[in-house]
Design an enzyme around this catalytic site. Structure first.
Site, PDB file in Angstrom:
ATOM      1  CB  SER A 163       0.026  -2.895   2.247  1.00  0.00           C
ATOM      2  OG  SER A 163      -0.345  -2.858   3.592  1.00  0.00           O
TER       3      SER A 163
ATOM      4  NE  ARG B 241       4.980   1.596   1.824  1.00  0.00           N
ATOM      5  CZ  ARG B 241       4.627   2.206   0.709  1.00  0.00           C
ATOM      6  NH1 ARG B 241       5.412   3.141   0.187  1.00  0.00           N
ATOM      7  NH2 ARG B 241       3.501   1.918   0.093  1.00  0.00           N
TER       8      ARG B 241
ATOM      9  CG  ASP C 233       5.819  -7.987   2.442  1.00  0.00           C
ATOM     10  OD1 ASP C 233       4.755  -7.897   1.797  1.00  0.00           O
ATOM     11  OD2 ASP C 233       6.565  -7.021   2.652  1.00  0.00           O
TER      12      ASP C 233
ATOM     13  CG  HIS D  15       5.284  -6.512  -2.540  1.00  0.00           C
ATOM     14  ND1 HIS D  15       4.230  -5.630  -2.659  1.00  0.00           N
ATOM     15  CD2 HIS D  15       5.474  -6.672  -1.211  1.00  0.00           C
ATOM     16  CE1 HIS D  15       3.818  -5.269  -1.458  1.00  0.00           C
ATOM     17  NE2 HIS D  15       4.549  -5.893  -0.562  1.00  0.00           N
TER      18      HIS D  15
ATOM     19  CE  LYS E  34       2.446  -9.125   0.207  1.00  0.00           C
ATOM     20  NZ  LYS E  34       1.753  -7.904   0.667  1.00  0.00           N
ATOM     21  CB  THR E  35       0.374 -11.375   6.156  1.00  0.00           C
ATOM     22  OG1 THR E  35       1.399 -10.505   5.663  1.00  0.00           O
ATOM     23  CG2 THR E  35       0.817 -11.984   7.470  1.00  0.00           C
TER      24      THR E  35
ATOM     25  NE  ARG F 204       1.497  -2.674   8.224  1.00  0.00           N
ATOM     26  CZ  ARG F 204       1.603  -3.272   7.048  1.00  0.00           C
ATOM     27  NH1 ARG F 204       2.008  -4.526   6.974  1.00  0.00           N
ATOM     28  NH2 ARG F 204       1.283  -2.635   5.937  1.00  0.00           N
TER      29      ARG F 204
ATOM     30  CE  LYS G 116       6.792  -3.195   2.341  1.00  0.00           C
ATOM     31  NZ  LYS G 116       6.649  -4.493   1.644  1.00  0.00           N
TER      32      LYS G 116
END
Length: 530
Positions: free
Chosen positions: A235, A56, A254, A217, A239-240, A319, A198
């Site tokens: 990130s 980003r 997410d 989030h 989390k994933t 990713r 996003k």
């Protein structure tokens, strides 16, 4: 300027250009290969690269400041204002740019798995691989749902249109501009697909709280008894990885909303970091990357076309995008009840935060507002090694409203549903970054399991002398010495210095929350800098 539904510019775009609407996955893959936008990998996934923008670009994100949103948006470095006239000029330039293209790709779908609260969206792409990304990340419509589909928000993505900052009023050639008035998101100059994902999350973070829904989030899953868990974290914090549990069904990895009815996924897919990905450590994610998935900036073997997940030569922010259906153990549709357990994830590069702590309500609010982690390499342009950062509500880059809006809503829901809250550190142990090592994933999984199964509700704890956190002295499957950070350091003086330095950063950051109650303010680190 008219809204997107009435815009003659967009109507003209659709009549003059060959527009491909809601192509199937095989059709999009064929287009990607024919147009040489990407290559087919040995797993059946498509691989594409994004040039110099491999993450980003927060300095290039703007919100149009107009009469509809001026009083609501938390203006500042995160939510940079841009004039409506600037947006209008760029919008017309982008549309004219897209008119020159032989074909465009449009995805019409939804954001929000709960039909009561979902937002109809459309994504207009210059690249077929971006359209495949959008199709896999958002909620795919049924044929009958397309008949009366009217976009509540439109994303227009034109990577090959480069802005001129001196003329166009941007900070660089790249831009991501949100107009709440015109319900348009304009993206240009960057090929990084994550901007599409996003930007939709950002608008949901604006729209949902206005309907008394907490936007979050976080990832979420549900156990065999129907118990729901949330995993907050920026990130790279896990989390994933941690929500993909073979013994629990995945709600989403997410982005979620917490409505009066319970939790629902905002998306229909996953966008997983895949640096050092292996079948042994993360089998669900590894096996989800198959036909129809998109690998972003992952290096391939030239001959076998097998992905090399350990290769970071393009970026550390490699990713994989894939639909939720590629995970075996999912909730469908992606809705569930109210959370029993809430876990805040942080990747502490100082190596001084305990691997797991049980939080009081006040501590939960303190750490939610703080949103501490170490920003990991690759998640944003220019970040090459971990940096201590505080991201309010574990998602400040995507929160258009004042942070207390989200924090207050979470606090009320923790009270209402009596949720247990834990802080879990997935970062370093035995020393800071460069000296210690990353906490073993198997240990973290064991801690998460113990928290979710209620095994830590009555376990004996010890108070951390620096941070004031209640640390369990025993967790099944984890060596006891790992639970107490200073026991893992050989240099105790170095530990004390690093811990107090981090505590000081917490206190300095929390000064901006002057409106927080005394109880919440005092729930921070015990160590007070002199």
């Amino acid at each position: 300027m008219k809204t997107i539904e009435q815009s003659s510019l967009v109507e003209e775009l659709f009549t003059q250009t060959n527009v491909q609407n809601n192509l199937s996955v095989p059709q999009l893959v064929e287009k990607i290969l024919y147009r040489k936008e990407g290559v087919l990998t040995a797993t059946g996934a498509v691989q594409a690269t994004t040039g110099k923008y491999t993450g980003r670009s927060p300095n290039d994100k703007f919100i149009v400041k107009d009469e509809t949103c001026t009083e609501f948006v938390n203006w500042g470095p995160v939510n940079q204002p841009i004039a409506e006239t600037v947006f209008e000029r760029l919008y017309e330039k982008v549309i004219n740019h897209l008119k020159t293209k032989e074909e465009l790709f449009v995805f019409k779908g939804f954001a929000g798995a709960d039909k009561k609260y979902r937002l109809p969206i459309q994504v207009i792409n210059e690249y077929a691989w971006h359209n495949l990304f959008a199709r896999q990340l958002f909620i795919r419509p049924k044929d009958e749902e397309l008949v009366n589909h009217h976009a509540g928000f439109t994303v227009i993505s034109a990577p090959t249109f480069k802005a001129d900052p001196t003329i166009d009023g941007t900070n660089s050639e790249a831009f991501v501009i949100i107009s709440f008035k015109h319900r348009i998101i304009l993206i240009g100059g960057t090929e990084y697909a994550g901007e599409i994902k996003k930007s939709i999350f950002s608008i949901m973070n604006y729209l949902l709280p206005k309907n008394n829904i907490l936007s979050m989030h976080c990832s979420a899953n549900v156990g065999q008894e129907g118990d729901v868990a949330l995993f907050f974290g920026l990130s790279g914090t896990g989390k994933t990885t941690l929500s993909a549990d073979p013994y629990r069904r995945l709600i989403g990895d997410d982005e979620h909303g917490w409505s009066p009815n319970g939790v629902f996924n905002i998306e229909g897919g996953c966008y997983a970091k895949c640096i050092n990905l292996s079948e042994e450590k993360e089998p669900q994610i590894y096996n989800a990357i198959r036909f129809g998935s998109v690998l972003e900036n992952v290096k391939l073997d030239d001959n076998s076309r097998l992905p090399d997940f350990d290769d970071t030569s393009l970026t550390e922010n490699t990713r994989a995008a894939y639909p939720l259906e590629n995970i075996d153990n999912i909730v469908s549709p992606s809705v569930a009840g109210h959370p029993n357990t809430i876990i805040f994830l942080t990747a502490d590069a100082s190596g001084t935060l305990p691997p797991i702590s049980k939080l009081t309500k006040a501590q939960a609010m303190y750490h939610f507002l703080s949103g501490y982690t170490s920003k990991l390499a690759g998640t944003e342009r220019g970040v090459t090694e971990p940096e201590a950062t505080f991201s309010t509500c574990f998602g400040a880059p995507f929160l258009p409203l004042v942070p207390s809006t989200y924090a207050t809503m979470l606090g009320e829901k923790i009270d209402q549903f009596n949720s247990n809250v834990f802080l879990i550190n997935t970062g370093w142990t035995g020393g800071s970054y460069g000296v210690g090592e990353r906490i073993k994933l198997s240990y973290t999984r064991a801690m998460v399991h113990a928290a979710l199964e209620g095994e830590l509700n009555t376990v004996e704890t010890i108070k951390d002398e620096v941070f004031g956190l209640e640390v369990p002295i025993h967790v099944p499957g984890v060596p006891d010495e790992v639970l107490i950070p200073k026991h893992t350091w050989t240099d105790q003086a170095a530990y004390e210095k690093e811990a107090k330095n981090l505590a000081t950063k917490f206190h300095e950051n929390f000064k901006k929350f002057s409106q927080a109650s005394e109880e919440i303010t005092k729930a921070g680190p015990l160590y007070q800098p002199h």
